[in-house]
Design an enzyme around this catalytic site. Structure first.
Site: not given
Ligand code: PXP
Length: 250
Positions: A12, A15, A48, A50, A54, A75, A106, A156, A199
């Site tokens: 992901n 960030h 993702h 949003r 952001r 996402e 989330t 998930e 997550h």
């Molecule tokens: N899976 C989903 C559905 C999420 O919303 C996120 C965060 O955007 C992640 C995985 C990844 O989480 P993290 O950034 O904490 O590794």
């Protein structure tokens, strides 16, 4: 139960966009990070978009949808705006997540059981467009069963609570949460759902989740991008991959 396959790592890159947006600059570019992650062995890229934009923006999704070799997992919240975007870009996968403007990330899973009829209608065009639709949920059996009933391909499982309990040193509660996740993975696979998880996962917490034989994919972002500051993204991904494989083989 599904055959034990190779555990995929979805990276992901939200960030990377957070850092870019902090200065209102054009860099670092999420697509560049995604291509680097792809070269470093990511099996997929997750982003993702949003509602408040952001971090990831519409142009990032456009660039990722056309620029990657590996599958894109898009996402999004279950809104009309996001559905239209998904139907335009037709990503490999669409993961529906709950979204609250005031949250930092989330926080919980989607209430599929409480919104079953609407979500069933909502995902129908996405399924017809060929997207693998995933529900980001907690391990509550009601949510897993509702996800199967509406025709989702994937669930998930939200590992955020397990990771928080670990970092707070609440190990008995962490182990109870892990047992709930394990039971959820077993139930989901028995209903024909593909099981993903994610997550909050880090080098410390990934092992027990990677060991669930039903889990086919982990989506990991914040920790990998944070670790990349110190060791670089390819090295961070390689170490996560190593830990996942180690745990899977054990
Ligand atoms: N899976 C989903 C559905 C999420 O919303 C996120 C965060 O955007 C992640 C995985 C990844 O989480 P993290 O950034 O904490 O590794």
């Amino acid at each position: 139960m599904r055959a034990r396959g190779k555990l995929r790592l979805g990276v992901n890159i939200d960030h990377v966009a957070t850092v870019r947006n902090a200065r209102g600059s054009a860099y670092p570019e999420p697509l560049r990070a995604a291509l680097l992650a792809q070269e470093a062995g990511a099996d997929g890229i997750t982003a993702h978009l949003r509602e408040d934009r952001r971090h990831i923006r519409d142009a990032d999704i456009e660039a990722l949808a056309t620029g990657l070799r590996v599958p894109l997992n898009f996402e999004m919240a279950a809104t009309a705006e996001m559905q239209a975007l998904a139907l335009r870009h037709r990503p490999h996968a669409v993961c529906l997540v709950p979204e609250k403007r005031e949250e930092r990330t989330t926080e919980g899973g989607l209430d599929v059981a409480g919104d079953e009829a609407r979500l069933c209608d909502y995902i129908a065009p996405l399924r017809e467009a060929g997207c693998r639709v995933s529900m980001f949920i907690g391990h509550d059996p009601r949510q897993i069963e509702a996800s199967a009933r509406i025709g989702a391909a994937v669930v998930e499982l939200h590992t955020g609570h397990y990771c928080d309990l670990h970092s707070e040193g609440r190990f008995a509660e962490r182990d109870a949460e892990l047992a709930g996740l394990r039971a959820g993975a077993v139930l989901a696979a028995s209903l024909g759902l593909e099981v993903h998880a994610g997550h909050g996962l880090s080098f410390e917490t990934v092992g027990p989740i990677a060991a669930f034989p039903q889990v086919m994919e982990l989506n990991i972002g914040h920790f990998l991008i944070a670790e990349a500051i110190f060791v670089g993204l390819p090295a961070a991904i390689a170490e996560m991959r190593r830990l996942m494989d180690l745990s899977r083989a054990a």
